[in-house]
Design a protein around this motif. Structure first.
Motif, PDB file in Angstrom:
ATOM      1  N   UNK A  26      11.571  -6.394  25.036  1.00  0.00           N
ATOM      2  CA  UNK A  26      10.330  -5.897  24.472  1.00  0.00           C
ATOM      3  C   UNK A  26       9.111  -6.269  25.305  1.00  0.00           C
ATOM      4  N   UNK A  27       9.325  -6.591  26.583  1.00  0.00           N
ATOM      5  CA  UNK A  27       8.212  -6.955  27.471  1.00  0.00           C
ATOM      6  C   UNK A  27       7.239  -5.789  27.586  1.00  0.00           C
ATOM      7  N   UNK A  28       5.962  -6.134  27.690  1.00  0.00           N
ATOM      8  CA  UNK A  28       4.917  -5.121  27.822  1.00  0.00           C
ATOM      9  C   UNK A  28       4.103  -5.413  29.079  1.00  0.00           C
ATOM     10  N   UNK A  29       3.994  -4.404  29.947  1.00  0.00           N
ATOM     11  CA  UNK A  29       3.177  -4.538  31.152  1.00  0.00           C
ATOM     12  C   UNK A  29       1.720  -4.338  30.756  1.00  0.00           C
ATOM     13  N   UNK A  30       0.881  -5.340  31.069  1.00  0.00           N
ATOM     14  CA  UNK A  30      -0.528  -5.277  30.680  1.00  0.00           C
ATOM     15  C   UNK A  30      -1.451  -4.973  31.859  1.00  0.00           C
ATOM     16  N   UNK A  31      -0.941  -5.123  33.086  1.00  0.00           N
ATOM     17  CA  UNK A  31      -1.726  -4.816  34.287  1.00  0.00           C
ATOM     18  C   UNK A  31      -0.754  -4.597  35.423  1.00  0.00           C
ATOM     19  N   UNK A  32      -1.046  -3.598  36.269  1.00  0.00           N
ATOM     20  CA  UNK A  32      -0.212  -3.360  37.443  1.00  0.00           C
ATOM     21  C   UNK A  32      -1.055  -2.700  38.519  1.00  0.00           C
ATOM     22  N   UNK A  33      -1.003  -3.245  39.729  1.00  0.00           N
ATOM     23  CA  UNK A  33      -1.655  -2.641  40.886  1.00  0.00           C
ATOM     24  C   UNK A  33      -0.652  -2.613  42.033  1.00  0.00           C
ATOM     25  N   UNK A  34      -0.749  -1.595  42.850  1.00  0.00           N
ATOM     26  CA  UNK A  34       0.183  -1.397  43.967  1.00  0.00           C
ATOM     27  C   UNK A  34      -0.503  -1.726  45.297  1.00  0.00           C
ATOM     28  N   UNK A  35       0.320  -1.960  46.319  1.00  0.00           N
ATOM     29  CA  UNK A  35      -0.235  -2.226  47.646  1.00  0.00           C
ATOM     30  C   UNK A  35      -1.099  -1.059  48.113  1.00  0.00           C
ATOM     31  N   UNK A  36      -0.751   0.152  47.713  1.00  0.00           N
ATOM     32  CA  UNK A  36      -1.538   1.321  48.079  1.00  0.00           C
ATOM     33  C   UNK A  36      -2.895   1.398  47.402  1.00  0.00           C
ATOM     34  N   UNK A  37      -3.150   0.534  46.427  1.00  0.00           N
ATOM     35  CA  UNK A  37      -4.427   0.528  45.708  1.00  0.00           C
ATOM     36  C   UNK A  37      -5.501  -0.318  46.387  1.00  0.00           C
ATOM     37  N   UNK A  38      -5.160  -0.980  47.497  1.00  0.00           N
ATOM     38  CA  UNK A  38      -6.129  -1.850  48.166  1.00  0.00           C
ATOM     39  C   UNK A  38      -7.244  -1.011  48.768  1.00  0.00           C
ATOM     40  N   UNK A  39      -8.420  -1.613  49.019  1.00  0.00           N
ATOM     41  CA  UNK A  39      -9.533  -0.857  49.600  1.00  0.00           C
ATOM     42  C   UNK A  39      -9.160  -0.259  50.969  1.00  0.00           C
ATOM     43  N   UNK A  40      -9.742   0.890  51.300  1.00  0.00           N
ATOM     44  CA  UNK A  40      -9.484   1.498  52.611  1.00  0.00           C
ATOM     45  C   UNK A  40      -9.764   0.503  53.732  1.00  0.00           C
ATOM     46  N   UNK A  41      -8.917   0.536  54.749  1.00  0.00           N
ATOM     47  CA  UNK A  41      -9.078  -0.370  55.886  1.00  0.00           C
ATOM     48  C   UNK A  41      -8.284  -1.651  55.750  1.00  0.00           C
ATOM     49  N   UNK A  42      -7.786  -1.942  54.547  1.00  0.00           N
ATOM     50  CA  UNK A  42      -6.953  -3.131  54.347  1.00  0.00           C
ATOM     51  C   UNK A  42      -5.542  -2.801  54.823  1.00  0.00           C
ATOM     52  N   UNK A  43      -4.983  -3.615  55.732  1.00  0.00           N
ATOM     53  CA  UNK A  43      -3.661  -3.280  56.255  1.00  0.00           C
ATOM     54  C   UNK A  43      -2.556  -3.394  55.184  1.00  0.00           C
ATOM     55  N   UNK A  44      -1.702  -2.390  55.159  1.00  0.00           N
ATOM     56  CA  UNK A  44      -0.537  -2.355  54.270  1.00  0.00           C
ATOM     57  C   UNK A  44       0.661  -1.952  55.125  1.00  0.00           C
ATOM     58  N   UNK A  46       3.697  -0.116  56.385  1.00  0.00           N
ATOM     59  CA  UNK A  46       4.163   1.248  56.111  1.00  0.00           C
ATOM     60  C   UNK A  46       5.388   1.232  55.198  1.00  0.00           C
ATOM     61  N   UNK A  47       5.384   2.123  54.208  1.00  0.00           N
ATOM     62  CA  UNK A  47       6.492   2.213  53.259  1.00  0.00           C
ATOM     63  C   UNK A  47       6.345   1.303  52.053  1.00  0.00           C
ATOM     64  N   UNK A  48       5.310   0.450  52.040  1.00  0.00           N
ATOM     65  CA  UNK A  48       5.118  -0.494  50.930  1.00  0.00           C
ATOM     66  C   UNK A  48       4.037  -0.040  49.954  1.00  0.00           C
ATOM     67  N   UNK A  49       3.430   1.109  50.198  1.00  0.00           N
ATOM     68  CA  UNK A  49       2.289   1.555  49.402  1.00  0.00           C
ATOM     69  C   UNK A  49       2.575   1.630  47.904  1.00  0.00           C
ATOM     70  N   UNK A  50       3.784   1.998  47.509  1.00  0.00           N
ATOM     71  CA  UNK A  50       4.115   2.142  46.086  1.00  0.00           C
ATOM     72  C   UNK A  50       4.740   0.891  45.479  1.00  0.00           C
ATOM     73  N   UNK A  51       4.899  -0.159  46.265  1.00  0.00           N
ATOM     74  CA  UNK A  51       5.442  -1.413  45.736  1.00  0.00           C
ATOM     75  C   UNK A  51       4.362  -2.149  44.942  1.00  0.00           C
ATOM     76  N   UNK A  52       4.792  -2.997  44.021  1.00  0.00           N
ATOM     77  CA  UNK A  52       3.863  -3.717  43.139  1.00  0.00           C
ATOM     78  C   UNK A  52       3.224  -4.883  43.889  1.00  0.00           C
ATOM     79  N   UNK A  53       1.897  -4.840  44.008  1.00  0.00           N
ATOM     80  CA  UNK A  53       1.155  -5.925  44.633  1.00  0.00           C
ATOM     81  C   UNK A  53       0.948  -7.064  43.647  1.00  0.00           C
TER      82      UNK A  53
END
Length: 137
Positions: A26-44, A46-53
């Motif tokens: 019954x776990x509930x996710x209350x916050x989630x951001x991905x590596x692809x959500x970082x500000x432009x210019x922040x190195x990520x 390649x291929x990790x954009x949809x992984x959970x940061x």
């Protein structure tokens, strides 16, 4: 001060684990951001954009944090266990069996001298769990 657990999923399975814990506990996710959500210019990587940061999720009244640890694929989780305290032996058995599915049982769920039901396992994501239904005092 509060101490909170932070889980690093080294095989990119954080989101899959969140769905599994939601179904089983019954776990509930209350916050989630991905590596692809970082500000432009922040190195990520390649291929990790949809992984959970970073994410927060709750099991009952407990908040746990987690992420995909993209820097260390294949590294296991050792040196800790999350402990659950279900209200009844029956509930404990259901939770134990569900978490053990696809994982490894280290100690079968059974009565012990301190508990009406206790078992230890590592789930399919490498997270160590202890299920403990204490004996009444």
């Amino acid at each position: 001060m509060q101490v909170q657990s932070y889980l690093f999923f080294s095989n990119g399975q954080c989101e899959e684990a969140l769905a599994f814990y939601g179904k089983v506990l019954g776990a509930k996710t209350t916050f989630l951001t991905r590596y692809g959500d970082v500000p432009p210019g922040t190195p990520v990587e390649p291929g990790q954009e949809n992984k959970v940061m970073h994410c927060n999720f709750t099991i009952g009244d407990t908040q746990i944090m987690a992420s995909d640890n993209c820097a260390a694929p294949g590294a296991g989780m050792n040196g800790f266990a999350l402990s659950l305290a279900p209200a009844t032996v029956e509930e404990g058995k259901v939770i134990f069996d569900a978490l053990a599915d696809g994982g490894q049982v280290n100690m079968p769920y059974q009565p012990t001298f301190w508990a009406d039901g206790f078992g230890m396992l590592v789930d399919r994501f490498g997270v160590h769990w202890m299920i403990n239904v204490a004996k009444p005092m």
